[in-house]
Design a protein around this motif. Structure first.
Motif, PDB file in Angstrom:
ATOM      1  N   ALA A 170       0.985  -1.214   0.015  1.00 41.27           N
ATOM      2  CA  ALA A 170      -0.237  -0.025   0.141  1.00 41.27           C
ATOM      3  C   ALA A 170       0.755   1.327  -0.064  1.00 41.27           C
ATOM      4  O   ALA A 170       0.098   2.441  -0.480  1.00 41.27           O
ATOM      5  CB  ALA A 170      -1.128  -0.141   1.120  1.00 41.27           C
ATOM      6  N   GLU A 177      -4.766   3.344  -0.030  1.00 40.19           N
ATOM      7  CA  GLU A 177      -5.807   2.990   0.993  1.00 40.19           C
ATOM      8  C   GLU A 177      -6.368   4.192   1.940  1.00 40.19           C
ATOM      9  O   GLU A 177      -7.117   4.274   2.591  1.00 40.19           O
ATOM     10  CB  GLU A 177      -4.704   2.333   2.446  1.00 40.19           C
ATOM     11  N   SER A 189      -7.646   2.391  -5.451  1.00 39.24           N
ATOM     12  CA  SER A 189      -8.592   2.239  -4.206  1.00 39.24           C
ATOM     13  C   SER A 189      -9.759   1.707  -4.557  1.00 39.24           C
ATOM     14  O   SER A 189     -10.464   0.914  -3.769  1.00 39.24           O
ATOM     15  CB  SER A 189      -8.855   3.649  -3.699  1.00 39.24           C
ATOM     16  N   THR A 223      -3.625  -5.713   6.601  1.00 44.37           N
ATOM     17  CA  THR A 223      -2.694  -4.841   5.565  1.00 44.37           C
ATOM     18  C   THR A 223      -1.077  -4.612   6.242  1.00 44.37           C
ATOM     19  O   THR A 223      -1.056  -4.359   7.342  1.00 44.37           O
ATOM     20  CB  THR A 223      -3.239  -3.209   5.578  1.00 44.37           C
TER      21      THR A 223
END
Length: 412
Positions: free
Chosen positions: A51, A126, A141, A158
């Motif tokens: 991410a 994110e 996203s 995550t």
């Protein structure tokens, strides 16, 4: 990214009855978003890696988890789950940050920052547009939101990493036994814990090293009262699936461990420490601002503009960081102030490293001066906190063992 994709393909080919690989979306630049899925159980698990472009260890951990599940399908049967693994949520950012990979031998802290890139907040997948922002979510996203809506996973993991510090975890609700198990895993791996992380100032600390989102905050998706100047958690993919009862668990592994962040002795002068650290942060960001004064946008090629924009954002939020730290009640341990001290150094260091890369083609003299500052600040950080490289197997083991433990503790 090419190596990550190649290894994922090889794994899927070697275990066709257990592991599947598919493209679930595309990045802003059209790069594929690859997802491995393992098992055929009723419960859904989702792991998100990559991410943040400056945290490549997540991809290595994702592959380690996938290999484990492919070779030990009984784990999936015992959990009655299908485990989905998004290998890299931001392949465009990873491409721009290419050069620091989670492979041995260990790089130096300065080498890490030669190719450093962490996108500005509104380019991090994110992150979702804040309330009132008319812009649509980024394509990456939107892909993650669709997966969350389709899968309704029991847990969204995550995977994150920090350059210097200690391990910590953030959970969007309390899970009995999870915090103790995380701390035990870190101890067995020899990874220091961050006793009081600087992230999530509005989250509830379960010391050491675990943060829970307060129940009231989790119930209010439009809460704009958060104090974290880097962005609003309420408008993130972390909390989007709470409508399905999903737990989101963030796991942070340090590339360089700084034992000082684990120090539980009380700080002698908390207010003095805050003043000293906020002063350091402001002095260094002002030094960068002065150095960059008068540098035109035309000095930065379009392809490197994301580096410039991310560096400018860091310089812009420094006063808000100072306000947040100053407003907190600081009666804590020395480890907490070590964490803040690292953060006070990290913000200007990241800005200098990214602006150096951005200006190297068009303003080489300024870029050289920025390189000198980055070198000086890396050396000072090393002298102050004596960070020690965390072997990559320990970083990935922290991620993987934590995921398996939490998956076993969360009900359907």
């Amino acid at each position: 990214m090419d190596l990550l994709e190649a290894r994922a393909r090889a794994l899927a080919a070697a275990a066709p009855g257990t592991v599947r690989l598919r493209v679930v979306g595309h990045s802003r630049a059209g790069r594929p978003l690859w997802m491995l899925s393992a098992g055929h159980g009723e419960r859904q698990m989702l792991t998100v890696a990559g991410a943040h472009a400056n945290e490549p260890v997540g991809g290595a951990s994702a592959l380690r988890l996938a290999r484990l599940l492919a070779h030990r399908p009984a784990l999936l049967d015992r959990l009655d789950c299908t485990w989905h693994i998004l290998l890299c949520l931001d392949p465009d950012g990873a491409r721009l940050a290419h050069g620091w990979q989670p492979e041995e031998p260990a790089p130096s802290l300065e080498q890490c920052h030669l190719r450093f890139y962490r996108p500005a907040f509104d380019r991090q997948p994110e992150s979702l547009p804040s309330p009132g922002d008319p812009r649509p979510p980024l394509p990456e996203s939107a892909t993650l939101l669709r997966l969350l809506d389709e899968l309704r996973p029991a847990v969204q993991f995550t995977l994150h990493g920090i350059e210097v510090g200690g391990a910590f975890a953030m959970l969007t609700r309390h899970v009995p036994g999870a915090a103790a198990a995380f701390r035990d895993t870190a101890a067995r791996l020899g990874v220091p814990l961050d006793r009081h992380p600087a992230d999530g100032p509005d989250w509830q600390l379960d010391p050491p090293a675990v943060l829970h989102l307060p129940a009231g905050r989790a119930a209010d998706p439009d809460d704009a009262g958060e104090r974290d100047p880097s962005g609003y958690v309420a408008g993130s993919t972390w909390l989007h699936p709470r409508r399905y009862g999903t737990l989101t668990a963030l796991v942070e592994a340090p590339a360089w461990a700084a034992p000082a962040v684990s120090d539980d002795r009380p700080a002698a002068d908390p207010h003095g420490e805050v003043a000293r650290l906020t002063g350091l942060l402001l002095r260094r960001t002002r030094r960068l601002t002065d150095l960059l004064a008068g540098t035109p946008d035309t000095a930065v090629p379009d392809r490197l503009a994301p580096l410039r924009d991310a560096a400018r954002e860091l310089l812009a939020i420094a006063p808000a960081v100072v306000d947040t730290w100053t407003a907190e009640e600081h009666t804590g341990c020395r480890g907490h102030f070590a964490t803040l001290g690292i953060a006070a150094r990290r913000i200007p260091l990241r800005a200098a490293a990214m602006m150096r890369r951005a200006l190297a083609p068009g303003a080489p003299h300024t870029a050289d001066a920025l390189a000198g500052l980055a070198r000086e600040w890396c050396a000072e950080l090393t002298r102050t906190y004596r960070p020690v490289w965390t072997p990559v197997p320990a970083q990935t083991a922290l991620h993987v063992r934590t995921m398996l433990d939490i998956a076993a503790r969360v009900g359907p």
